[in-house]
Write an enzyme that holds these catalytic residues in place. Structure first.
Site, PDB file in Angstrom:
ATOM      1  N   HIS A   1       1.250  -1.243  -0.543  1.00 32.49           N
ATOM      2  CA  HIS A   1       0.183   0.089   0.123  1.00 32.49           C
ATOM      3  C   HIS A   1       0.861   1.151  -0.071  1.00 32.49           C
ATOM      4  O   HIS A   1       1.174   1.759   1.234  1.00 32.49           O
ATOM      5  CB  HIS A   1      -0.840  -0.333   1.360  1.00 32.49           C
ATOM      6  CG  HIS A   1      -2.237   0.741   1.039  1.00 32.49           C
ATOM      7  ND1 HIS A   1      -2.737   1.318   2.223  1.00 32.49           N
ATOM      8  CD2 HIS A   1      -1.488   2.347   0.814  1.00 32.49           C
ATOM      9  CE1 HIS A   1      -3.823   2.315   1.898  1.00 32.49           C
ATOM     10  NE2 HIS A   1      -3.026   3.126   1.329  1.00 32.49           N
TER      11      HIS A   1
ATOM     12  N   HIS B   1      -9.667   1.282  -1.366  1.00 32.32           N
ATOM     13  CA  HIS B   1      -9.555   1.746   0.496  1.00 32.32           C
ATOM     14  C   HIS B   1     -10.921   1.623   0.986  1.00 32.32           C
ATOM     15  O   HIS B   1     -11.451   2.563   0.346  1.00 32.32           O
ATOM     16  CB  HIS B   1      -8.989   3.005   0.076  1.00 32.32           C
ATOM     17  CG  HIS B   1      -7.752   3.621  -0.252  1.00 32.32           C
ATOM     18  ND1 HIS B   1      -6.870   2.435  -1.054  1.00 32.32           N
ATOM     19  CD2 HIS B   1      -6.454   4.409   0.356  1.00 32.32           C
ATOM     20  CE1 HIS B   1      -5.454   3.460  -1.483  1.00 32.32           C
ATOM     21  NE2 HIS B   1      -5.266   4.674   0.178  1.00 32.32           N
TER      22      HIS B   1
ATOM     23  N   GLU C   1     -10.845   3.568   6.430  1.00 32.91           N
ATOM     24  CA  GLU C   1      -9.907   5.117   6.657  1.00 32.91           C
ATOM     25  C   GLU C   1     -10.219   6.323   7.478  1.00 32.91           C
ATOM     26  O   GLU C   1     -10.326   5.828   9.025  1.00 32.91           O
ATOM     27  CB  GLU C   1      -9.072   4.932   5.839  1.00 32.91           C
ATOM     28  CG  GLU C   1      -8.400   5.988   5.820  1.00 32.91           C
ATOM     29  CD  GLU C   1      -7.666   6.971   4.820  1.00 32.91           C
ATOM     30  OE1 GLU C   1      -8.554   6.689   3.189  1.00 32.91           O
ATOM     31  OE2 GLU C   1      -5.854   7.931   4.582  1.00 32.91           O
TER      32      GLU C   1
ATOM     33  N   HIS D   1       1.380   4.975  -2.077  1.00 30.70           N
ATOM     34  CA  HIS D   1       0.535   5.809  -4.044  1.00 30.70           C
ATOM     35  C   HIS D   1       2.080   6.280  -4.002  1.00 30.70           C
ATOM     36  O   HIS D   1       2.652   6.753  -3.479  1.00 30.70           O
ATOM     37  CB  HIS D   1      -0.640   6.693  -3.294  1.00 30.70           C
ATOM     38  CG  HIS D   1      -1.688   6.041  -2.347  1.00 30.70           C
ATOM     39  ND1 HIS D   1      -2.533   5.509  -3.024  1.00 30.70           N
ATOM     40  CD2 HIS D   1      -1.108   4.915  -0.913  1.00 30.70           C
ATOM     41  CE1 HIS D   1      -3.660   5.469  -2.558  1.00 30.70           C
ATOM     42  NE2 HIS D   1      -3.318   5.178  -1.167  1.00 30.70           N
TER      43      HIS D   1
HETATM   44  N1  ADE Z   1      -4.947   8.715  -1.842  1.00 30.40           N
HETATM   45  C1  ADE Z   1      -3.038   8.925  -1.422  1.00 30.40           C
HETATM   46  N2  ADE Z   1      -3.648   8.135  -0.380  1.00 30.40           N
HETATM   47  C2  ADE Z   1      -4.181   7.878  -0.241  1.00 30.40           C
HETATM   48  C3  ADE Z   1      -5.089   8.216   1.093  1.00 30.40           C
HETATM   49  N3  ADE Z   1      -4.631   7.636   2.176  1.00 30.40           N
HETATM   50  N4  ADE Z   1      -6.295   7.613   1.499  1.00 30.40           N
HETATM   51  C4  ADE Z   1      -6.831   7.227   0.683  1.00 30.40           C
HETATM   52  N5  ADE Z   1      -6.437   8.404  -0.468  1.00 30.40           N
HETATM   53  C5  ADE Z   1      -5.460   8.122  -0.724  1.00 30.40           C
HETATM   54 ZN    ZN Z   2      -3.952   4.916   0.139  1.00 31.38          ZN
END
Ligand code: ADE
Ligand code: ZN
Length: 348
Positions: free
Chosen positions: A24, A204, A207, A26
């Site tokens: 995970h 996701h 969160e 990005h």
């Molecule tokens: N894009 C980059 N980081 C993210 C995150 N923590 N939650 C959702 N989208 C993202």
């Molecule tokens: Zn993320």
């Protein structure tokens, strides 16, 4: 009885030395302020900040959206294939130094195609860096294309269509960006199509959004991993289900503290999740923005929650098992993990 007796003063060295996978991250979130400024200069892009220091000083986030606004602005310097390559290569060299053997990199094509950068430019640059990492660093790097959930499903479908000529260059799809108000079921059709195409599917969920979003990601999108998922603890039946199904959660502790999901690392629920038998992994999410790469996440999580070498083994092993690599590759990496733990235990 602990299986691995490693004294607490040697635990940080073990955390750094142990082989691991990162599931995970990005890739746009690995763009360091120095590289943002270098690329802005190279491409003649005007930034809203006067210096690296001024940009870094803006990294004081109050929630996910306050971060995403800056994250998308940072990505505006990426225009050419080489820019995408250089960004990914910078991350992959750091990952290699942290004993990351395998990684599945998220990328956000819509962030770039919206600005007139072609899908081809993005994927060619990223995939060239992944090929180099395999050849030159011994890091097995793969790509997962994410759909931005604040945009429409129609936009996601167009993105999927644009990606099809490069179908062989990525292994799966994910769902990211602003979670609240954009539930998984908004993307039912596009995820069904992705599954038909044989792509892996992750999302996701939980969160900032509620436990119900995790349930819907499982039942409607039929995801194979949940990214984050920390809010599952609000639903005891869901926690039991996740444990029974061995559903991996890609947890990002430093991210959660930076985005105020938890007040401090000592408040993080990662140990609760592990104790409940969930297949938890540790990841960095957007390391350039959240104060550290993967090993820093391990170090701060272990210090904040008082975790031991057994937890380190479980988390590293989970990272390989939860990956989309072949069983053969997983077995090879786990053998290397076992050898590292044996050498630390023998030397204790
Ligand atoms: N894009 C980059 N980081 C993210 C995150 N923590 N939650 C959702 N989208 C993202
Ligand atoms: Zn993320």
């Amino acid at each position: 009885m602990p299986q691995y007796a490693v004294s607490s003063d040697r635990l940080p060295a073990l955390l750094q030395a142990m082989p691991k996978a990162e599931l995970h991250i990005h890739i746009e979130g690995s763009l360091e302020p120095e590289l943002i400024f270098a690329l802005a200069q190279r491409n003649g892009v005007q930034l809203a900040y006067s210096s690296v220091e001024a940009l870094r000083a803006a990294y004081a986030f109050t929630d996910l959206q306050s971060f995403l606004d800056i994250y998308y602005a940072g990505a505006s310097v990426l225009l050419k294939e080489d820019d995408f390559h250089d960004m990914a290569w910078a991350y992959l060299t750091k990952a290699a130094a942290e004993n990351v053997l395998h990684t599945e990199l998220f990328f956000d094509p819509q962030t770039h195609t919206e600005r007139g950068v072609s899908f081809e430019t993005v994927i060619k640059g990223l995939s060239r860096a992944c090929d180099r990492a395999r050849a030159e660093l011994g890091v097995d790097a793969t790509l997962i294309m994410c759909f931005l959930r604040h945009l429409s499903e129609e936009d996601a479908i167009k993105t999927l269509e644009a990606s099809l000529p490069w179908r062989d260059l990525f292994i799966g799809v994910g769902l990211d960006s602003s979670e609240r108000g954009h539930p998984p079921e908004k993307f039912t059709q596009v995820f069904a199509r992705c599954r038909e195409l044989g792509l892996h599917v992750v999302a996701h969920a939980g969160e900032e959004g509620p436990a119900q979003y995790i349930i819907n990601a499982l039942d409607i999108l039929k995801v194979e991993r949940i990214d984050h998922g920390v809010r599952c603890v609000e639903d005891a039946a869901l926690v039991k289900r996740l444990a029974a199904e061995g559903m991996p959660l890609t947890v990002c502790p430093l991210s959660n503290v930076k985005l105020c999901v938890f007040k401090t690392m000592a408040d993080h629920n990662l140990k609760t999740l592990l104790d409940a038998g969930l297949k938890v992994t540790i990841n960095s999410d957007d390391p350039a923005y959240f104060g550290g790469y993967l090993n820093q996440n391990f170090l701060e999580t272990f210090a904040g929650l008082g975790l031991d070498a057994d937890a380190a083994y479980t988390l590293a092993r989970n990272s390989f098992e939860a990956s989309f690599a072949t069983d053969e590759a997983k077995a090879g990496w786990i053998a290397r993990l076992d050898a590292t733990f044996a050498s630390f235990t023998a030397a204790a």
